[in-house]
Design a protein around this motif. Structure first.
Motif, PDB file in Angstrom:
ATOM      1  N   HIS A 266       0.827  -1.202   0.000  1.00 44.31           N
ATOM      2  CA  HIS A 266       0.000   0.000   0.000  1.00 44.31           C
ATOM      3  C   HIS A 266       0.871   1.265   0.000  1.00 44.31           C
ATOM      4  CE1 HIS A 266      -3.720   2.269   1.118  1.00 44.31           C
ATOM      5  NE2 HIS A 266      -2.840   3.082   1.673  1.00 44.31           N
ATOM      6  N   HIS A 270       1.681   4.557  -2.775  1.00 39.39           N
ATOM      7  CA  HIS A 270       1.747   6.009  -2.548  1.00 39.39           C
ATOM      8  C   HIS A 270       3.116   6.548  -2.984  1.00 39.39           C
ATOM      9  CE1 HIS A 270      -1.994   6.749  -0.463  1.00 39.39           C
ATOM     10  NE2 HIS A 270      -1.752   5.865   0.488  1.00 39.39           N
ATOM     11  N   GLU A 296      -5.027   7.669  -2.902  1.00 34.37           N
ATOM     12  CA  GLU A 296      -5.488   6.409  -2.323  1.00 34.37           C
ATOM     13  C   GLU A 296      -5.785   5.394  -3.435  1.00 34.37           C
ATOM     14  OE1 GLU A 296      -5.599   4.558   1.228  1.00 34.37           O
ATOM     15  OE2 GLU A 296      -4.928   6.581   0.799  1.00 34.37           O
ATOM     16  N   SER A 299      -2.417   3.620  -4.100  1.00 33.88           N
ATOM     17  CA  SER A 299      -1.988   2.680  -3.058  1.00 33.88           C
ATOM     18  C   SER A 299      -2.886   1.447  -3.059  1.00 33.88           C
ATOM     19  CB  SER A 299      -2.015   3.361  -1.692  1.00 33.88           C
ATOM     20  OG  SER A 299      -3.262   3.973  -1.459  1.00 33.88           O
TER      21      SER A 299
HETATM   22 ZN    ZN Z   1      -3.163   5.184   1.956  1.00 35.85          ZN
END
Ligand code: ZN
Length: 501
Positions: A266, A270, A296, A299
């Motif tokens: 994740h 980013h 988001e 990610s």
């Molecule tokens: Zn995040």
């Protein structure tokens, strides 16, 4: 080249430098600073924050901004410069609308409210926190009221701060679709998922080995160790100083194999976004992601869309098993994939599976709307919250700690933020759908070759930073603006296949 913009540039560069210094202190504070540093260092952070604000909001910048907004000046600007001016105007609008005295008062109150929330959660006593929450809401309503134009709903002012493309109308359409399609699907999946044995995930996993494997995973998906570092913190996060220095953290739990692995994928998502932003715009006002939702989306694209697929694990599952042979020998790839995609109704948002996640967000969105429409007493919020969990998930929290008190966001006034998580999740599946039309994504994954995927994201999304907004990016890369149908179709296809529904 616009003469006015040339005058503005060094002023903005100075504020970016101050912001970078502040970020570096914050990074240090959360990763390696000694325990007792906090009190003294926070003073330094406070002064740097003040200086940053002063360097951004002052008469010189204000005059240049005003001039740059004139039509004649606009004609001389490049599209990047226009985007920077637009972003700067937004910052001014946000900050100058609130009298400084009220803003200071609010910040002080928010830190008290946040502490009260933390204690109330520990004691499971919503009533101790309710008066503080009530006052925080009053502040937010008042501040939003200063900026309401054309009889808009004050809640939309807050939503617009996180993503200008998603107002109540767009979110209502999006969430209605998810409710109608995903709630019944979750019920069907939950019945079948019960039989999946996931005990292997909670055995003892050596933390040193976890760190090594997570480092491997970060590099595998494309985290560039020449431009980034990985550290440890209580909650995983990403911090960018600029596109050549992007830092991420992870947290390692001895009795949970998945936790650190999916967190690192994740955060790498980013980080890859930030590393791919063009040199020309890094450390400018448009040198970050397009929006919180867009960030988001990247990610979650890595974590869920790629990271929870069988194709992703095919080339590397043997390596995982040989890292922990004592626990994973006998757990087939098929079993592991079912395990990482086990879904069921649940109460805690941060622990939710991919299928139920959006339902948590919908509940928060609906409650926020009620608050800002003055449709609910703050004392009644736990009841409303619990009713919604019963209605959508079929379960009711037995305590407020696992109900309305679970998230910190509202305690410091963060309203309108939650929808970004859902937008990001849905945008990820829309991008996946159009990426698959343009390249053999599954085949690349099976070959362990993630480079073309990363290059696609770089060239179509990342490099632009915040020069384009969410819908402009989607329109250019997918040929249409945000469309929640892709998300619903993605979840249905994935889970129906996984569970033979
Ligand atoms: Zn995040």
């Amino acid at each position: 080249m616009s003469k006015t913009f040339e005058k503005l540039q060094p002023l903005l560069e100075k504020s970016m430098a101050l912001q970078t210094a502040r970020n570096l202190f914050e990074w240090d504070d959360q990763t390696s600073a000694p325990f007792e540093a906090a009190e003294y260092t926070s003073k330094v952070i406070g002064i740097l924050s003040d200086e940053y604000m002063k360097s951004m909001i002052n008469d010189d910048v204000r005059k240049l901004l005003k001039k740059l907004q004139e039509e004649k000046e606009q004609e001389e600007l490049t599209s990047t410069q226009k985007a920077i001016v637009k972003e700067l105007a937004k910052t001014y609008e946000q900050l100058e609308s609130i009298p400084p005295e009220e803003y200071r008062e609010f910040n002080e109150y928010a830190s008290i409210a946040n502490r009260k929330w933390s204690k109330a959660k520990k004691d499971n006593k919503y009533e101790d926190y309710a008066p503080y929450l009530k006052k925080i809401i009053e502040y937010k309503k008042k501040f939003a009221g200063y900026r309401v134009r054309n009889n808009k709903n004050p809640y939309e002012v807050l939503l617009g701060d996180y993503d200008e493309c998603f107002m109540i109308k767009e979110l209502d359409i999006f969430f209605e679709k998810v409710k109608n399609e995903i709630i019944p699907l979750l019920k069907d999946v939950a019945k079948k998922a019960e039989t999946i044995d996931k005990n292997y995930n909670y055995l003892s996993y050596d933390v040193a080995k976890q760190k090594e494997f997570c480092r491997f995973l970060a590099g595998y998906v494309g985290f560039d160790f020449n431009r980034g570092v990985i550290a440890e913190s209580a909650h995983p996060f990403t911090m960018q100083l600029h596109n050549h220095d992007v830092r991420i953290t992870d947290r390692y739990l001895e009795n949970n194999l998945e936790s650190a692995m999916f967190s690192i994928i994740h955060e790498s998502g980013h980080a890859i976004y930030e590393m791919n932003i063009e040199d020309a715009i890094t450390q400018t006002l448009v040198g970050g992601g397009a929006s919180m939702g867009m960030h988001e989306s990247q990610s979650r694209f890595y974590e869920n869309v790629l990271g929870r697929s069988v194709e992703f694990w095919e080339p590397i599952y043997d390596k995982l098993v040989s890292t922990y042979p004592e626990n994973l020998t006998g757990i087939t790839l098929d079993h592991f994939i079912k395990g990482i995609n086990k879904a069921a109704p649940n109460l805690i948002r941060t622990e939710a599976d991919e299928l139920s996640y959006c339902i948590h967000i919908i509940i928060r969105y609906e409650v926020e709307k009620m608050i800002f429409n003055d449709e609910v007493d703050i004392e009644e919020l736990p009841k409303v919250w619990n009713q919604k969990y019963q209605e959508y998930m079929g379960i009711t929290p037995t305590t407020d700690a696992e109900g309305i008190l679970q998230d910190t966001h509202w305690s410091y006034g963060e309203f309108g933020y939650f929808p970004s998580y859902a937008i990001g999740t849905a945008v990820a599946s829309q991008i996946f759908a159009c990426m698959k039309e343009k390249m053999p994504v599954d085949q690349y994954l099976k070959e362990g070759n993630l480079t073309p995927i990363r290059e696609f994201l770089r060239d179509n999304i990342h490099k632009y930073g915040a020069v384009k907004n969410t819908n402009q990016i989607l329109k250019d890369v997918c040929g249409e603006e945000f469309n929640a149908d892709y998300y619903v179709a993605y979840l249905k296809e994935k889970y129906e296949k996984l569970y033979n529904l």
